[in-house]
Design a protein around this motif. Sequence first.
Motif, PDB file in Angstrom:
ATOM      1  N   TYR A   8       0.842  -1.192   0.000  1.00 57.36           N
ATOM      2  CA  TYR A   8       0.000   0.000   0.000  1.00 57.36           C
ATOM      3  C   TYR A   8       0.873   1.236   0.000  1.00 57.36           C
ATOM      4  O   TYR A   8       1.918   1.278   0.633  1.00 57.36           O
ATOM      5  CB  TYR A   8      -0.911  -0.022   1.225  1.00 57.36           C
ATOM      6  CG  TYR A   8      -1.835  -1.213   1.221  1.00 57.36           C
ATOM      7  CD1 TYR A   8      -2.945  -1.248   0.396  1.00 57.36           C
ATOM      8  CD2 TYR A   8      -1.568  -2.324   2.011  1.00 57.36           C
ATOM      9  CE1 TYR A   8      -3.785  -2.345   0.367  1.00 57.36           C
ATOM     10  CE2 TYR A   8      -2.404  -3.432   1.988  1.00 57.36           C
ATOM     11  CZ  TYR A   8      -3.504  -3.433   1.168  1.00 57.36           C
ATOM     12  OH  TYR A   8      -4.325  -4.522   1.138  1.00 57.36           O
ATOM     13  N   GLN A  12      -2.757   5.484   1.067  1.00 58.99           N
ATOM     14  CA  GLN A  12      -3.665   4.405   1.459  1.00 58.99           C
ATOM     15  C   GLN A  12      -3.503   4.063   2.939  1.00 58.99           C
ATOM     16  O   GLN A  12      -4.496   3.857   3.645  1.00 58.99           O
ATOM     17  CB  GLN A  12      -3.413   3.160   0.612  1.00 58.99           C
ATOM     18  CG  GLN A  12      -3.854   3.308  -0.829  1.00 58.99           C
ATOM     19  CD  GLN A  12      -3.402   2.138  -1.674  1.00 58.99           C
ATOM     20  OE1 GLN A  12      -2.214   1.845  -1.751  1.00 58.99           O
ATOM     21  NE2 GLN A  12      -4.368   1.470  -2.289  1.00 58.99           N
ATOM     22  N   HIS A  16      -6.330   4.707   5.716  1.00 60.23           N
ATOM     23  CA  HIS A  16      -6.834   3.523   6.430  1.00 60.23           C
ATOM     24  C   HIS A  16      -6.872   3.781   7.937  1.00 60.23           C
ATOM     25  O   HIS A  16      -7.903   3.600   8.587  1.00 60.23           O
ATOM     26  CB  HIS A  16      -5.944   2.309   6.125  1.00 60.23           C
ATOM     27  CG  HIS A  16      -6.298   1.092   6.905  1.00 60.23           C
ATOM     28  ND1 HIS A  16      -5.794   0.845   8.169  1.00 60.23           N
ATOM     29  CD2 HIS A  16      -7.103   0.043   6.619  1.00 60.23           C
ATOM     30  CE1 HIS A  16      -6.278  -0.298   8.622  1.00 60.23           C
ATOM     31  NE2 HIS A  16      -7.071  -0.803   7.705  1.00 60.23           N
ATOM     32  N   ARG A  69     -10.419   8.083  -0.050  1.00 60.27           N
ATOM     33  CA  ARG A  69      -9.809   6.745   0.001  1.00 60.27           C
ATOM     34  C   ARG A  69     -10.224   5.895  -1.191  1.00 60.27           C
ATOM     35  O   ARG A  69      -9.411   5.168  -1.755  1.00 60.27           O
ATOM     36  CB  ARG A  69     -10.192   6.051   1.302  1.00 60.27           C
ATOM     37  CG  ARG A  69      -9.528   4.713   1.447  1.00 60.27           C
ATOM     38  CD  ARG A  69      -9.730   4.113   2.797  1.00 60.27           C
ATOM     39  NE  ARG A  69      -9.106   2.792   2.826  1.00 60.27           N
ATOM     40  CZ  ARG A  69      -9.247   1.948   3.803  1.00 60.27           C
ATOM     41  NH1 ARG A  69      -9.955   2.268   4.866  1.00 60.27           N
ATOM     42  NH2 ARG A  69      -8.676   0.759   3.758  1.00 60.27           N
ATOM     43  N   HIS A  95     -14.333  -6.699   2.315  1.00 57.92           N
ATOM     44  CA  HIS A  95     -13.735  -5.388   2.061  1.00 57.92           C
ATOM     45  C   HIS A  95     -14.692  -4.465   1.308  1.00 57.92           C
ATOM     46  O   HIS A  95     -14.820  -3.287   1.651  1.00 57.92           O
ATOM     47  CB  HIS A  95     -12.424  -5.531   1.270  1.00 57.92           C
ATOM     48  CG  HIS A  95     -11.256  -5.863   2.121  1.00 57.92           C
ATOM     49  ND1 HIS A  95     -10.731  -7.119   2.189  1.00 57.92           N
ATOM     50  CD2 HIS A  95     -10.518  -5.096   2.954  1.00 57.92           C
ATOM     51  CE1 HIS A  95      -9.708  -7.116   3.021  1.00 57.92           C
ATOM     52  NE2 HIS A  95      -9.555  -5.899   3.510  1.00 57.92           N
ATOM     53  N   MET A 157       0.110  -2.812   5.885  1.00 57.03           N
ATOM     54  CA  MET A 157      -0.695  -1.666   6.290  1.00 57.03           C
ATOM     55  C   MET A 157       0.058  -0.797   7.296  1.00 57.03           C
ATOM     56  O   MET A 157      -0.409   0.267   7.679  1.00 57.03           O
ATOM     57  CB  MET A 157      -2.042  -2.130   6.863  1.00 57.03           C
ATOM     58  CG  MET A 157      -3.084  -1.042   6.910  1.00 57.03           C
ATOM     59  SD  MET A 157      -3.222   0.040   5.460  1.00 57.03           S
ATOM     60  CE  MET A 157      -4.043  -1.012   4.291  1.00 57.03           C
TER      61      MET A 157
END
Length: 161
Positions: A8, A12, A16, A69, A95, A157
Amino acid sequence: MQNQERSYNTAQIVLHWAIAALIIFNYFVSEGMGRAFRQHLNDSNTGYNLVSSLHVYVGLAIIALVVIRIIVRLVSRKNKKSSQNLLDRISHLTHETLYLLMFLVPVFGATAWYLGIHFMGDVHEIAMNIMMSLVLLHAAAALLHQYVLKDGTLMKMFGQK
């Protein structure tokens, strides 16, 4: 579930965690919103206090950040193999549903608050509980990837791997 090669980007990752933090914040400060909402419906000049104002404005910020996003996600999307694996399909559906609910839950709340539609307050609350259940499933899957499958998915992430 397969470990996708894609990492990512910074936008992102920041979006998140910012959206996650705001959703969790709003979930925990929602106590008393029902009372504030009923007061607001009876007289649009009442029902405002620090907590209810924060809840409403954080909800509006969530809408804006989710739209950003989604745009970043679409622009950043790289080709990936679509898997027929049942767990991959469940992951994809979860998701997509999370994205939908991250947008719709605050929209339902804003519709209730600003348009005075009492029913939408109930829809907002039910949708929030469904979304939080999916958030818990999402977090559990991330922990499964990190500690059982040991495939590095969670670390992506955090900007690693």
